[in-house]
Design a protein around this motif. Structure first.
Motif, PDB file in Angstrom:
ATOM      1  N   PRO A   1       0.825  -1.219   0.000  1.00  0.00           N
ATOM      2  CA  PRO A   1       0.000   0.000   0.000  1.00  0.00           C
ATOM      3  C   PRO A   1       0.851   1.257   0.000  1.00  0.00           C
ATOM      4  N   SER A   2       0.240   2.346  -0.430  1.00  0.00           N
ATOM      5  CA  SER A   2       0.916   3.636  -0.430  1.00  0.00           C
ATOM      6  C   SER A   2       1.413   3.972   0.972  1.00  0.00           C
ATOM      7  N   GLY A   3       2.645   4.452   1.038  1.00  0.00           N
ATOM      8  CA  GLY A   3       3.234   4.823   2.317  1.00  0.00           C
ATOM      9  C   GLY A   3       4.062   3.734   2.975  1.00  0.00           C
ATOM     10  N   THR A   4       4.079   2.532   2.374  1.00  0.00           N
ATOM     11  CA  THR A   4       4.843   1.428   2.935  1.00  0.00           C
ATOM     12  C   THR A   4       6.349   1.658   2.756  1.00  0.00           C
ATOM     13  N   PRO A   5       7.148   1.517   3.823  1.00  0.00           N
ATOM     14  CA  PRO A   5       8.603   1.596   3.656  1.00  0.00           C
ATOM     15  C   PRO A   5       9.141   0.300   3.053  1.00  0.00           C
ATOM     16  N   VAL A   6       9.874   0.433   1.966  1.00  0.00           N
ATOM     17  CA  VAL A   6      10.345  -0.734   1.217  1.00  0.00           C
ATOM     18  C   VAL A   6      11.854  -0.625   0.999  1.00  0.00           C
ATOM     19  N   LEU A   7      12.559  -1.677   1.321  1.00  0.00           N
ATOM     20  CA  LEU A   7      13.972  -1.754   0.971  1.00  0.00           C
ATOM     21  C   LEU A   7      14.083  -2.288  -0.444  1.00  0.00           C
ATOM     22  N   ILE A   8      14.691  -1.507  -1.344  1.00  0.00           N
ATOM     23  CA  ILE A   8      15.015  -2.012  -2.672  1.00  0.00           C
ATOM     24  C   ILE A   8      16.534  -2.169  -2.722  1.00  0.00           C
ATOM     25  N   PHE A   9      16.974  -3.279  -3.277  1.00  0.00           N
ATOM     26  CA  PHE A   9      18.382  -3.620  -3.172  1.00  0.00           C
ATOM     27  C   PHE A   9      18.764  -4.513  -4.348  1.00  0.00           C
ATOM     28  N   ALA A  10      19.790  -4.109  -5.094  1.00  0.00           N
ATOM     29  CA  ALA A  10      20.182  -4.861  -6.277  1.00  0.00           C
ATOM     30  C   ALA A  10      21.688  -5.096  -6.280  1.00  0.00           C
ATOM     31  N   PHE A  11      22.089  -6.141  -6.985  1.00  0.00           N
ATOM     32  CA  PHE A  11      23.488  -6.549  -6.984  1.00  0.00           C
ATOM     33  C   PHE A  11      23.759  -7.368  -8.236  1.00  0.00           C
ATOM     34  N   GLY A  12      25.002  -7.371  -8.665  1.00  0.00           N
ATOM     35  CA  GLY A  12      25.350  -8.166  -9.847  1.00  0.00           C
ATOM     36  C   GLY A  12      26.688  -7.767 -10.418  1.00  0.00           C
ATOM     37  N   GLY A  13      26.742  -7.744 -11.778  1.00  0.00           N
ATOM     38  CA  GLY A  13      28.002  -7.527 -12.482  1.00  0.00           C
ATOM     39  C   GLY A  13      28.776  -6.346 -11.951  1.00  0.00           C
ATOM     40  N   GLY A  14      30.057  -6.571 -11.770  1.00  0.00           N
ATOM     41  CA  GLY A  14      30.889  -5.462 -11.311  1.00  0.00           C
ATOM     42  C   GLY A  14      32.016  -5.836 -10.365  1.00  0.00           C
TER      43      GLY A  14
END
Length: 316
Positions: free
Chosen positions: A292-305
């Motif tokens: 829902p709107s207002g939800t705190p969300v951790l977005i986290f990405a990883f890969g090449g590098g």
């Protein structure tokens, strides 16, 4: 400086679904083995006439429409991708032309699977500094173009798609994009590769990447929460790079999350869509009302590098 927040999301996937059963007829594999090792059941594959720009434009158009902004309001367009064919003009410039965005600064960003979170941080910094008031950030990949369809270890993983976010200036106390945690370990850059002059093919050292992601990255994810002024227990959702269901479950299990936290598992139906995976999964969860709107969300990405980037955002 002002803050910034995500005000709208959008996503797009091609219509063709490639199942594990179909892959059994292409390489020496089977549905049970793929599900056990990766969690993937299906992935989407773009048609021959469908480019990275087409995927990006479709997702970006939905996000722009949902934001209520006019094309002329957008001051920055950036596309995170490692599979675009065109080097110049950039995919971002082509998306801007397709959407009728008249004078935004446009550029592509290649940080592999960490690309979208990296691009989001760059756009956040741009808005905070006052160089643009509204930005369009897109992750788009046509990984089927760079897949070695004879390699049974990698062709089962990859899919095509795009996700997009509109971010806008906000009052500092209302900021919805937390400070980024990002970095790389270039000594292990060859662990994930997309190399070659004319026909590059995706390759990776799967076990090395699995060990790295599950042993070293939980601390980085916790650092992203710390920089946002919260703990993992405060999160309502977690959207990691959709590389492999085993990685997702191992990484999130180590964060000390509440039982009711929504964890993105879009990899099951979409496969690994590289830089598109985080915005694609985030947009789908938001559209279904699971975040829902207002939800705190951790977005986290990883890969090449090997690279990583992540931040806590507030769901629009």
């Amino acid at each position: 400086m002002s803050g910034s927040r995500i005000t709208a999301l959008g996503h797009y996937q091609p219509s063709r679904v490639l199942t594990n059963t179909e892959l059994e007829g292409m390489v020496d594999t089977n549905d049970a083995w793929i599900r056990q090792r990766t969690g993937i059941a299906t992935r989407r594959i773009a048609g021959d006439g469908e480019s990275v720009t087409d995927l990006a434009s479709a997702a970006a158009g939905k996000a722009l429409a949902a934001s209520g902004l006019e094309p002329a309001d957008i001051g920055l367009v950036t596309v995170a991708t490692c599979s675009a064919v065109d080097r110049c003009p950039s995919t971002a410039a082509q998306v801007a032309a397709h959407l009728g965005i008249p004078s935004a600064v446009c550029f592509d960003l290649n940080n592999g699977c960490a690309g979208f979170c990296t691009a989001l941080a760059c756009a956040d910094h741009t808005v905070r500094a006052g160089a643009a008031r509204h930005a369009l950030v897109i992750g788009a990949e046509k990984m089927s173009d760079v897949t070695d369809w004879m390699d049974r270890s990698s062709c089962i993983l990859l899919g095509d798609g795009a996700g997009a976010a509109v971010i806008s200036a906000a009052e500092q106390g209302d900021a919805g994009i937390g400070p980024v945690t990002w970095g790389s370990d270039p000594t292990r850059a060859q662990a994930v590769r997309l190399a070659g002059a004319w026909q590059p093919r995706f390759a990776q050292e799967g076990q090395a990447v699995f060990r790295w992601a599950t042993t070293e990255l939980p601390a980085v994810a916790r650092e992203a929460c710390l920089r946002a002024g919260i703990t993992p227990a405060d999160l309502g959702g977690v959207v990691t790079h959709q590389a492999n269901l085993r990685i997702i479950e191992s990484l999130t299990r180590q964060l000390g999350l509440r039982d009711d936290v929504v964890i993105a598992r879009d990899v099951v139906e979409s496969g690994n869509t590289s830089a598109a995976s985080v915005p694609l999964a985030l947009s789908k969860l938001s559209e279904r009302g699971e975040l829902p709107s207002g939800t705190p969300v951790l977005i986290f990405a990883f890969g090449g590098g090997l690279s990583w980037a992540g931040q806590v955002v507030t769901c629009p």
